[in-house]
Design a protein around this motif. Structure first.
Motif, short mmCIF file in Angstrom:
data_model
loop_
_atom_site.label_atom_id
_atom_site.label_comp_id
_atom_site.label_asym_id
_atom_site.label_seq_id
_atom_site.Cartn_x
_atom_site.Cartn_y
_atom_site.Cartn_z
N LEU A 54 0.84 -1.19 0.00
CA LEU A 54 0.00 0.00 0.00
C LEU A 54 0.88 1.24 0.00
CD1 LEU A 54 -2.98 1.04 0.38
CD2 LEU A 54 -2.49 1.07 2.83
N ARG A 55 0.40 2.26 -0.66
CA ARG A 55 1.05 3.56 -0.63
C ARG A 55 0.07 4.56 -0.03
NH1 ARG A 55 2.98 -0.09 -3.81
NH2 ARG A 55 4.92 0.26 -4.92
N CYS A 56 0.59 5.48 0.76
CA CYS A 56 -0.26 6.50 1.38
C CYS A 56 0.41 7.84 1.18
CB CYS A 56 -0.47 6.20 2.86
SG CYS A 56 -1.56 7.39 3.68
N LEU A 57 -0.33 8.76 0.60
CA LEU A 57 0.15 10.12 0.38
C LEU A 57 -0.63 11.03 1.32
CD1 LEU A 57 0.01 9.74 -3.45
CD2 LEU A 57 2.11 9.99 -2.12
N VAL A 58 0.07 11.96 1.96
CA VAL A 58 -0.58 12.86 2.90
C VAL A 58 -0.37 14.30 2.44
CG1 VAL A 58 -0.45 11.31 4.86
CG2 VAL A 58 1.43 12.90 4.44
N ALA A 59 -1.37 15.13 2.71
CA ALA A 59 -1.27 16.58 2.47
C ALA A 59 -0.92 17.21 3.79
CB ALA A 59 -2.60 17.12 1.94
N GLU A 60 0.32 17.73 3.88
CA GLU A 60 0.80 18.33 5.11
C GLU A 60 0.82 19.84 4.97
OE1 GLU A 60 4.51 17.61 8.11
OE2 GLU A 60 4.99 17.72 5.98
N LEU A 61 0.18 20.53 5.92
CA LEU A 61 0.16 21.99 5.93
C LEU A 61 1.47 22.52 6.49
CD1 LEU A 61 -3.47 22.46 7.29
CD2 LEU A 61 -2.71 22.38 4.91
N ALA A 62 1.70 23.80 6.33
CA ALA A 62 2.94 24.44 6.79
C ALA A 62 3.19 24.22 8.28
CB ALA A 62 2.92 25.93 6.46
N SER A 71 -4.80 6.84 -0.34
CA SER A 71 -4.10 5.56 -0.30
C SER A 71 -4.36 4.83 -1.62
CB SER A 71 -4.56 4.71 0.88
OG SER A 71 -5.95 4.44 0.80
N CYS A 72 -3.36 4.10 -2.07
CA CYS A 72 -3.48 3.43 -3.37
C CYS A 72 -2.56 2.22 -3.43
CB CYS A 72 -3.16 4.41 -4.49
SG CYS A 72 -1.59 5.29 -4.30
N SER A 73 -2.88 1.33 -4.35
CA SER A 73 -2.05 0.14 -4.55
C SER A 73 -2.24 -0.37 -5.98
CB SER A 73 -2.43 -0.96 -3.55
OG SER A 73 -3.79 -1.31 -3.70
N PRO A 74 -1.21 -1.00 -6.53
CA PRO A 74 -1.34 -1.57 -7.88
C PRO A 74 -2.32 -2.74 -7.87
CG PRO A 74 0.97 -1.35 -7.25
CD PRO A 74 0.14 -1.12 -6.02
N GLU A 75 -3.12 -2.80 -8.91
CA GLU A 75 -4.07 -3.90 -9.11
C GLU A 75 -3.98 -4.34 -10.56
OE1 GLU A 75 -5.59 -5.39 -6.74
OE2 GLU A 75 -5.26 -3.91 -5.16
N VAL A 76 -4.71 -5.40 -10.90
CA VAL A 76 -4.65 -5.97 -12.25
C VAL A 76 -6.03 -5.98 -12.90
CG1 VAL A 76 -4.11 -8.06 -13.58
CG2 VAL A 76 -2.70 -7.43 -11.61
N GLU A 83 -1.68 -3.85 -15.37
CA GLU A 83 -1.86 -3.28 -14.05
C GLU A 83 -2.35 -1.84 -14.15
OE1 GLU A 83 1.14 -4.86 -10.80
OE2 GLU A 83 2.22 -4.21 -12.60
N TYR A 84 -2.99 -1.40 -13.10
CA TYR A 84 -3.39 0.00 -12.93
C TYR A 84 -3.23 0.33 -11.46
CZ TYR A 84 -7.75 -1.95 -11.13
OH TYR A 84 -8.67 -2.64 -10.40
N LEU A 85 -3.31 1.58 -11.11
CA LEU A 85 -3.24 1.98 -9.71
C LEU A 85 -4.65 2.17 -9.20
CD1 LEU A 85 -1.10 2.59 -7.51
CD2 LEU A 85 -1.45 5.00 -8.03
N GLU A 107 -2.76 14.78 -8.29
CA GLU A 107 -1.54 14.80 -9.11
C GLU A 107 -0.47 13.92 -8.48
OE1 GLU A 107 1.12 14.84 -11.86
OE2 GLU A 107 -0.91 15.56 -12.19
N ALA A 108 -0.39 13.91 -7.15
CA ALA A 108 0.57 13.04 -6.48
C ALA A 108 0.23 11.57 -6.70
CB ALA A 108 0.63 13.36 -4.99
N VAL A 109 -1.06 11.24 -6.72
CA VAL A 109 -1.49 9.87 -7.01
C VAL A 109 -1.11 9.51 -8.45
CG1 VAL A 109 -3.49 8.35 -7.29
CG2 VAL A 109 -3.31 9.82 -5.27
N ALA A 110 -1.36 10.43 -9.38
CA ALA A 110 -0.99 10.19 -10.78
C ALA A 110 0.53 10.01 -10.91
CB ALA A 110 -1.46 11.33 -11.66
N ALA A 111 1.30 10.81 -10.18
CA ALA A 111 2.76 10.67 -10.21
C ALA A 111 3.18 9.32 -9.64
CB ALA A 111 3.41 11.82 -9.43
N GLU A 112 2.48 8.85 -8.62
CA GLU A 112 2.77 7.53 -8.05
C GLU A 112 2.53 6.46 -9.11
OE1 GLU A 112 4.08 5.14 -4.86
OE2 GLU A 112 4.06 7.31 -5.06
N ALA A 113 1.42 6.57 -9.84
CA ALA A 113 1.15 5.61 -10.91
C ALA A 113 2.27 5.63 -11.94
CB ALA A 113 -0.20 5.93 -11.57
N ARG A 114 2.64 6.82 -12.36
CA ARG A 114 3.71 6.93 -13.37
C ARG A 114 5.02 6.34 -12.85
NH1 ARG A 114 0.88 11.82 -14.35
NH2 ARG A 114 2.21 12.98 -12.91
#
Length: 155
Positions: A54-62, A71-76, A83-85, A107-114
């Motif tokens: 699993l991957r988890c991306l967080v939005a952190e404020l200043a 959260s995302c993970s590769p699937e088939v 595969e896709y994310l 965009e961060a999720v898309a970057a993770e896929a790429r």
């Protein structure tokens, strides 16, 4: 607002806050609360000794506060033989919606896929979540209507 936000991979120290956000997300979707040992389960999936499932991306404020997560993970896809994310969760706290954080996380999720060599992200949202549907439509995404089933099986 976007200049004061960093979207990054979750770290082990983020898990208590990610669990809080997951509980808020479950309540928002009128679902059962997360399991009591969610932090330990996520730690294993995100930071275990094997390649993370699993991957988890967080939005952190200043100020260091976490405003949301995805959260995302590769699937088939059997039909496409590739595969896709799969994005399992995307959640922003109510007070942080409409401030430009959603597109940053997406965009961060898309970057993770790429970064994984995947050229598609798939997810679902409840049919009643009109705000999310409008947001996804503005991104230029395409919806597919399906019903999601769950079937608890004993281990």
């Amino acid at each position: 607002m976007t200049g004061t936000v960093c979207v990054r991979h979750a770290r082990p120290a983020d898990l208590p806050r990610v669990v809080e956000l997951a509980a808020e997300h479950a309540a928002y979707e009128k679902a059962a609360p997360p399991v009591p040992d969610l932090a330990a389960r996520l730690a294993r999936l995100l930071f275990g000794p094997e390649t993370p499932r699993l991957r988890c991306l967080v939005a952190e404020l200043a100020d260091g506060q976490l405003a949301g997560y995805a959260s995302c993970s590769p699937e088939v896809s059997t039909w496409e033989g590739r595969e896709y994310l799969h994005m399992d969760c995307l959640y922003l706290r109510a007070e942080h919606r409409g401030l430009g954080l959603g597109p940053l996380i997406m965009e961060a999720v898309a970057a993770e896929a790429r970064s994984l060599g995947l050229n598609e992200v798939q997810w679902q949202t409840p049919v009643w979540n009109e705000g999310a549907i409008r947001f996804y439509d503005r991104l230029g995404t395409h919806a597919k209507e399906k019903l999601r089933y769950t079937w608890p099986v004993s281990v």
